[in-house]
Scaffold this motif. Structure first.
Motif, PDB file in Angstrom:
ATOM      1  N   VAL A   3      12.778 -20.087 -12.786  1.00  0.00           N
ATOM      2  CA  VAL A   3      12.560 -20.384 -11.369  1.00  0.00           C
ATOM      3  C   VAL A   3      13.752 -19.910 -10.536  1.00  0.00           C
ATOM      4  CG1 VAL A   3      12.268 -22.231  -9.676  1.00  0.00           C
ATOM      5  CG2 VAL A   3      11.015 -22.311 -11.826  1.00  0.00           C
ATOM      6  N   ARG A   4      14.948 -20.135 -11.054  1.00  0.00           N
ATOM      7  CA  ARG A   4      16.146 -19.699 -10.310  1.00  0.00           C
ATOM      8  C   ARG A   4      16.257 -18.184 -10.266  1.00  0.00           C
ATOM      9  NH1 ARG A   4      20.809 -22.297 -13.377  1.00  0.00           N
ATOM     10  NH2 ARG A   4      22.058 -21.054 -11.901  1.00  0.00           N
ATOM     11  N   ARG A   5      15.839 -17.494 -11.296  1.00  0.00           N
ATOM     12  CA  ARG A   5      15.875 -16.019 -11.285  1.00  0.00           C
ATOM     13  C   ARG A   5      14.870 -15.448 -10.290  1.00  0.00           C
ATOM     14  NH1 ARG A   5      18.209 -13.165 -15.567  1.00  0.00           N
ATOM     15  NH2 ARG A   5      16.569 -11.581 -15.550  1.00  0.00           N
ATOM     16  N   ASN A   6      13.719 -16.103 -10.193  1.00  0.00           N
ATOM     17  CA  ASN A   6      12.688 -15.613  -9.274  1.00  0.00           C
ATOM     18  C   ASN A   6      12.914 -16.068  -7.833  1.00  0.00           C
ATOM     19  OD1 ASN A   6      11.005 -13.941 -10.763  1.00  0.00           O
ATOM     20  ND2 ASN A   6       9.866 -15.673 -11.630  1.00  0.00           N
ATOM     21  N   TYR A   7      13.592 -17.204  -7.660  1.00  0.00           N
ATOM     22  CA  TYR A   7      13.840 -17.744  -6.323  1.00  0.00           C
ATOM     23  C   TYR A   7      15.315 -18.100  -6.197  1.00  0.00           C
ATOM     24  CZ  TYR A   7       8.766 -18.196  -6.222  1.00  0.00           C
ATOM     25  OH  TYR A   7       7.414 -17.942  -6.268  1.00  0.00           O
ATOM     26  N   PRO A   8      16.183 -17.103  -6.082  1.00  0.00           N
ATOM     27  CA  PRO A   8      17.624 -17.394  -5.990  1.00  0.00           C
ATOM     28  C   PRO A   8      17.936 -18.295  -4.806  1.00  0.00           C
ATOM     29  CG  PRO A   8      17.133 -15.094  -5.420  1.00  0.00           C
ATOM     30  CD  PRO A   8      15.892 -15.666  -5.985  1.00  0.00           C
ATOM     31  N   ILE A   9      18.810 -19.208  -5.026  1.00  0.00           N
ATOM     32  CA  ILE A   9      19.235 -20.267  -4.092  1.00  0.00           C
ATOM     33  C   ILE A   9      18.149 -21.322  -3.937  1.00  0.00           C
ATOM     34  CG2 ILE A   9      20.122 -20.878  -1.808  1.00  0.00           C
ATOM     35  CD1 ILE A   9      21.146 -18.016  -1.520  1.00  0.00           C
ATOM     36  N   LEU A  10      16.971 -20.936  -3.453  1.00  0.00           N
ATOM     37  CA  LEU A  10      15.909 -21.910  -3.188  1.00  0.00           C
ATOM     38  C   LEU A  10      15.411 -22.575  -4.466  1.00  0.00           C
ATOM     39  CD1 LEU A  10      13.829 -19.990  -0.481  1.00  0.00           C
ATOM     40  CD2 LEU A  10      15.500 -21.817  -0.135  1.00  0.00           C
ATOM     41  N   GLY A  11      15.441 -21.857  -5.568  1.00  0.00           N
ATOM     42  CA  GLY A  11      14.979 -22.425  -6.828  1.00  0.00           C
ATOM     43  C   GLY A  11      15.771 -23.641  -7.265  1.00  0.00           C
ATOM     44  N   ASN A  12      17.015 -23.744  -6.808  1.00  0.00           N
ATOM     45  CA  ASN A  12      17.844 -24.888  -7.172  1.00  0.00           C
ATOM     46  C   ASN A  12      17.326 -26.191  -6.584  1.00  0.00           C
ATOM     47  OD1 ASN A  12      20.471 -23.837  -8.625  1.00  0.00           O
ATOM     48  ND2 ASN A  12      20.006 -22.370  -6.998  1.00  0.00           N
ATOM     49  N   ILE A  13      16.589 -26.081  -5.479  1.00  0.00           N
ATOM     50  CA  ILE A  13      16.042 -27.286  -4.846  1.00  0.00           C
ATOM     51  C   ILE A  13      15.095 -28.006  -5.806  1.00  0.00           C
ATOM     52  CG2 ILE A  13      14.615 -28.134  -2.947  1.00  0.00           C
ATOM     53  CD1 ILE A  13      15.653 -25.781  -1.282  1.00  0.00           C
ATOM     54  N   ARG A  14      14.337 -27.210  -6.570  1.00  0.00           N
ATOM     55  CA  ARG A  14      13.402 -27.794  -7.531  1.00  0.00           C
ATOM     56  C   ARG A  14      14.135 -28.657  -8.545  1.00  0.00           C
ATOM     57  NH1 ARG A  14      12.293 -27.730 -13.308  1.00  0.00           N
ATOM     58  NH2 ARG A  14      10.053 -28.042 -13.544  1.00  0.00           N
ATOM     59  N   TYR A  15      15.257 -28.156  -9.068  1.00  0.00           N
ATOM     60  CA  TYR A  15      15.997 -28.899 -10.088  1.00  0.00           C
ATOM     61  C   TYR A  15      16.740 -30.093  -9.484  1.00  0.00           C
ATOM     62  CZ  TYR A  15      14.806 -24.876 -12.901  1.00  0.00           C
ATOM     63  OH  TYR A  15      14.103 -23.896 -13.559  1.00  0.00           O
ATOM     64  N   LEU A  16      17.172 -29.947  -8.232  1.00  0.00           N
ATOM     65  CA  LEU A  16      17.831 -31.062  -7.553  1.00  0.00           C
ATOM     66  C   LEU A  16      16.857 -32.222  -7.364  1.00  0.00           C
ATOM     67  CD1 LEU A  16      20.191 -32.329  -5.967  1.00  0.00           C
ATOM     68  CD2 LEU A  16      19.320 -31.145  -3.926  1.00  0.00           C
ATOM     69  N   ILE A  17      15.655 -31.913  -6.891  1.00  0.00           N
ATOM     70  CA  ILE A  17      14.657 -32.957  -6.667  1.00  0.00           C
ATOM     71  C   ILE A  17      14.222 -33.582  -7.986  1.00  0.00           C
ATOM     72  CG2 ILE A  17      12.312 -33.401  -5.831  1.00  0.00           C
ATOM     73  CD1 ILE A  17      12.792 -31.303  -3.679  1.00  0.00           C
ATOM     74  N   GLU A  18      14.081 -32.746  -9.018  1.00  0.00           N
ATOM     75  CA  GLU A  18      13.703 -33.263 -10.336  1.00  0.00           C
ATOM     76  C   GLU A  18      14.766 -34.233 -10.859  1.00  0.00           C
ATOM     77  OE1 GLU A  18      13.841 -30.737 -13.937  1.00  0.00           O
ATOM     78  OE2 GLU A  18      11.692 -31.147 -14.058  1.00  0.00           O
ATOM     79  N   THR A  19      16.039 -33.940 -10.567  1.00  0.00           N
ATOM     80  CA  THR A  19      17.132 -34.798 -11.025  1.00  0.00           C
ATOM     81  C   THR A  19      17.057 -36.186 -10.407  1.00  0.00           C
ATOM     82  OG1 THR A  19      18.569 -32.882 -11.329  1.00  0.00           O
ATOM     83  CG2 THR A  19      19.641 -35.030 -11.158  1.00  0.00           C
ATOM     84  N   ARG A  51      14.292 -37.495  -9.073  1.00  0.00           N
ATOM     85  CA  ARG A  51      12.905 -37.965  -9.031  1.00  0.00           C
ATOM     86  C   ARG A  51      12.763 -39.436  -9.418  1.00  0.00           C
ATOM     87  NH1 ARG A  51       8.811 -38.567 -12.726  1.00  0.00           N
ATOM     88  NH2 ARG A  51       6.682 -38.328 -11.934  1.00  0.00           N
ATOM     89  N   PRO A  52      13.413 -39.929 -10.509  1.00  0.00           N
ATOM     90  CA  PRO A  52      13.256 -41.355 -10.842  1.00  0.00           C
ATOM     91  C   PRO A  52      13.716 -42.277  -9.721  1.00  0.00           C
ATOM     92  CG  PRO A  52      14.197 -40.154 -12.692  1.00  0.00           C
ATOM     93  CD  PRO A  52      14.225 -39.223 -11.522  1.00  0.00           C
ATOM     94  N   GLU A  53      14.830 -41.902  -9.061  1.00  0.00           N
ATOM     95  CA  GLU A  53      15.330 -42.741  -7.976  1.00  0.00           C
ATOM     96  C   GLU A  53      14.390 -42.721  -6.775  1.00  0.00           C
ATOM     97  OE1 GLU A  53      17.142 -40.654  -9.727  1.00  0.00           O
ATOM     98  OE2 GLU A  53      18.572 -41.992 -10.723  1.00  0.00           O
ATOM     99  N   ILE A  54      13.857 -41.525  -6.448  1.00  0.00           N
ATOM    100  CA  ILE A  54      12.909 -41.429  -5.328  1.00  0.00           C
ATOM    101  C   ILE A  54      11.674 -42.277  -5.619  1.00  0.00           C
ATOM    102  CG2 ILE A  54      11.331 -39.874  -4.121  1.00  0.00           C
ATOM    103  CD1 ILE A  54      13.415 -37.672  -4.444  1.00  0.00           C
ATOM    104  N   ARG A  55      11.181 -42.178  -6.854  1.00  0.00           N
ATOM    105  CA  ARG A  55       9.989 -42.953  -7.218  1.00  0.00           C
ATOM    106  C   ARG A  55      10.276 -44.450  -7.165  1.00  0.00           C
ATOM    107  NH1 ARG A  55       5.114 -42.448  -9.402  1.00  0.00           N
ATOM    108  NH2 ARG A  55       4.351 -44.035 -10.841  1.00  0.00           N
ATOM    109  N   GLN A  56      11.441 -44.849  -7.715  1.00  0.00           N
ATOM    110  CA  GLN A  56      11.740 -46.275  -7.803  1.00  0.00           C
ATOM    111  C   GLN A  56      11.941 -46.894  -6.421  1.00  0.00           C
ATOM    112  OE1 GLN A  56      15.509 -47.443  -9.679  1.00  0.00           O
ATOM    113  NE2 GLN A  56      14.431 -49.095 -10.700  1.00  0.00           N
ATOM    114  N   TYR A  57      12.642 -46.206  -5.541  1.00  0.00           N
ATOM    115  CA  TYR A  57      13.011 -46.811  -4.267  1.00  0.00           C
ATOM    116  C   TYR A  57      12.038 -46.530  -3.125  1.00  0.00           C
ATOM    117  CZ  TYR A  57      17.416 -47.773  -6.594  1.00  0.00           C
ATOM    118  OH  TYR A  57      18.364 -48.217  -7.480  1.00  0.00           O
TER     119      TYR A  57
END
Length: 534
Positions: free
Chosen positions: A54-70, A72-78
């Motif tokens: 994802v990062r190779r295909n979407y440089p810079i923007l692809g990192n947002i996916r991994y940030l949100i995934e990181t 995700r448990p807190e977003i879901r819980q709160y």
């Protein structure tokens, strides 16, 4: 260049071009130029790395996916979690523990949020003639059969097995200090007895796993002399052989050498220069008869203290094989703790967590029925552990055969656990399940010990109120007829109608009715855990 390619690289190209074109005006635009330059460097790194497509295909923007995934448990819980979503404990369950641990009112206004007409809804019947509230300090049972010389008066609600190493030193201190204040027991877990378990003098149940930590020789086998030295400590009240645990029954474990601290090595009696292996099964015994011989040996080495075992039920004939060995040898465990597959403070492979082991209630009922059917139940006490946090949870297991209940995650919540599910990462945000000295410093022992004490006391107070409403004065009076489960929108059943309960001595009779119990009994043999082929 096609439109898709332009879209994927547009932001990266913008950052690079802006950084280059703004150089002549660096004095005025340096903050923005610095940001775009840093983003450009991130984009170049994304293009060069080979691990994440994802990062190779979407440089810079692809990192947002991994940030949100990181996060995700807190977003879901709160933000997204409903009060009733079991993940694995619902917000309502955690809030109940937090309130009781802090001595806050746990009452809820405006009626229940539960779907009382939904399948699986459970409740306890109340009596027109309510009973006076009993003093929860009297909610105790004596553990120790006819072969025990030092019986133990145990609370009906205790701290389940959690090891030092899995939990932090401060967590162990807080749990044990709270147990001392409330006069209930603290199970050490299989990691042996640390100095933190002994610091505040709370009653201990020493769990002995397949690694024989705290009493092992250099080859990892059982050392009787070391065992006797620790087992005879006044603070150790009972000895519990761990055959299996709910989180990962039938699965051993490895503590990598890089995670073994000097304290953990000293506590467990292991070297620091190699991985610490916990085998899936015990080396000290391999048959039901040998297991009972080991129980008798431990009872003698401990000075006559109660000795029992814990298991998550697997093959039914294997437990019945142990029961046959009891009849053959006359050696009885003083207690058995049934751990349900829904238990799970320890990290485990997903397949084990989801698909291995028998749930608590089925396991408890089977063990209870087997002992009743052999006229042994009056000599052997039963504990139950597995997702128990409330007074109603305790009432449910007592009604179908348990003498007491253990809780691990309930007491973890009491000392601050927020269910971040990062126990295995050493990055617990509340200092409960970590060996990081800075992280565990956040857990203030006197405050959390008070919460352990409060949670235990207030939970038993709530149980006293439930019992009084049902017209009962003591937990031992609870029976299956007092609990009810909804089967469908138009049908409910008492637990006594829902479950099969054997009559005393039924397994000793030649005319035992039904298919399951007689078949399992015929398959069992005292000489081996293997099924007898008929």
């Amino acid at each position: 260049m096609n439109l898709s390619l332009m879209n994927r690289y547009a932001f990266f190209a913008f950052c690079v071009l802006f950084s280059l074109l703004s150089l002549p005006w660096l004095g005025q635009l340096w903050p923005i130029t610095l940001i775009t330059a840093l983003l450009s460097a991130v984009g170049i790194n994304d293009l060069l790395q080979a691990k994440q497509a994802v990062r190779r295909n979407y440089p810079i923007l692809g990192n947002i996916r991994y940030l949100i995934e990181t996060i995700r448990p807190e977003i879901r819980q709160y933000l997204l979690e409903n009060d009733s979503d079991p993940l694995p404990f619902s917000r309502a369950q955690r809030s109940l523990v937090y309130a009781r641990a802090k001595n806050q009112v746990a009452d809820k206004p405006f009626g229940t949020l539960s779907d009382v007409y939904g399948s699986g809804f459970e409740f306890i019947g109340h009596s027109i003639r309510t009973a006076p509230h009993s003093n929860p300090q009297g909610f105790r049972i004596t553990v120790g059969g006819p072969q025990c010389r030092q019986p133990y008066s145990a609370s009906i609600f205790n701290i389940s097995a959690m090891s030092f190493g899995s939990l932090s030193a401060n967590a162990i201190r807080a749990l044990n200090r709270g147990a001392r204040m409330g006069d209930f027991a603290h199970d050490t877990g299989e990691g042996s007895i640390s100095r933190y378990h002994l610091e505040h003098g709370g009653d201990l149940i020493w769990e002995l796993g397949s690694g024989y930590f705290g009493c092992r020789n250099e080859e990892g086998g059982f050392d009787a002399e070391q065992f006797a030295r620790q087992a005879q400590l006044p603070q150790v009240k009972m000895i519990e052989i761990k055959l299996s645990q709910g989180a990962k029954p039938g699965h051993g474990g490895i503590l990598p050498k890089h995670k073994i601290t000097a304290e953990i090595a000293a506590t467990r009696g292991i070297p620091m220069d190699r991985d610490c292996v916990s085998p899936a099964s015990h080396s000290r015994f391999s048959t039901p008869l040998e297991l009972l011989g080991f129980i008798a040996e431990l009872r003698e080495l401990s000075g006559g203290k109660p000795v029992g075992f814990k298991l998550c039920l697997g093959h039914p004939w294997e437990f019945m094989a142990i029961a046959k060995a009891m009849l053959q040898t006359g050696i009885l465990p003083d207690f058995i703790v049934i751990d349900g597959k829904e238990g799970g403070t320890g990290a485990a492979p997903l397949e084990f967590t989801n698909h291995v082991g028998v749930p608590l209630r089925e396991g408890l009922l089977f063990v209870h029925n087997t002992l009743v059917g052999l006229n042994l139940r009056k000599h052997i006490k039963l504990g139950a552990s597995g997702k128990i946090v409330s007074a109603f949870d305790i009432a449910c297991v007592l009604a179908i055969g348990a003498d007491w209940a253990n809780s691990a995650r309930g007491f973890m919540f009491a000392i601050g656990c927020i269910q971040s599910q990062s126990c295995h990462t050493n990055k617990c945000p509340t200092g409960v399940a970590t060996q990081d000295p800075l992280r565990q410093r956040a857990l203030v022992v006197p405050d959390k010990a008070e919460r352990v004490y409060n949670y235990h006391r207030n939970t038993l107070e709530a149980l006293s109120e439930i019992l009084a409403a049902a017209g009962l004065g003591h937990p031992q009076q609870l029976e299956a007829k007092h609990l009810v489960r909804r089967m469908s929108a138009t049908e409910i059943k008492l637990f006594s109608q829902l479950h099969t309960f054997l009559e005393p001595g039924a397994l000793l009779s030649d005319d035992l009715q039904g298919d399951f119990y007689p078949h399992m009994w015929r398959m069992a043999q005292a000489e081996s855990f293997d099924p007898k082929l008929s």
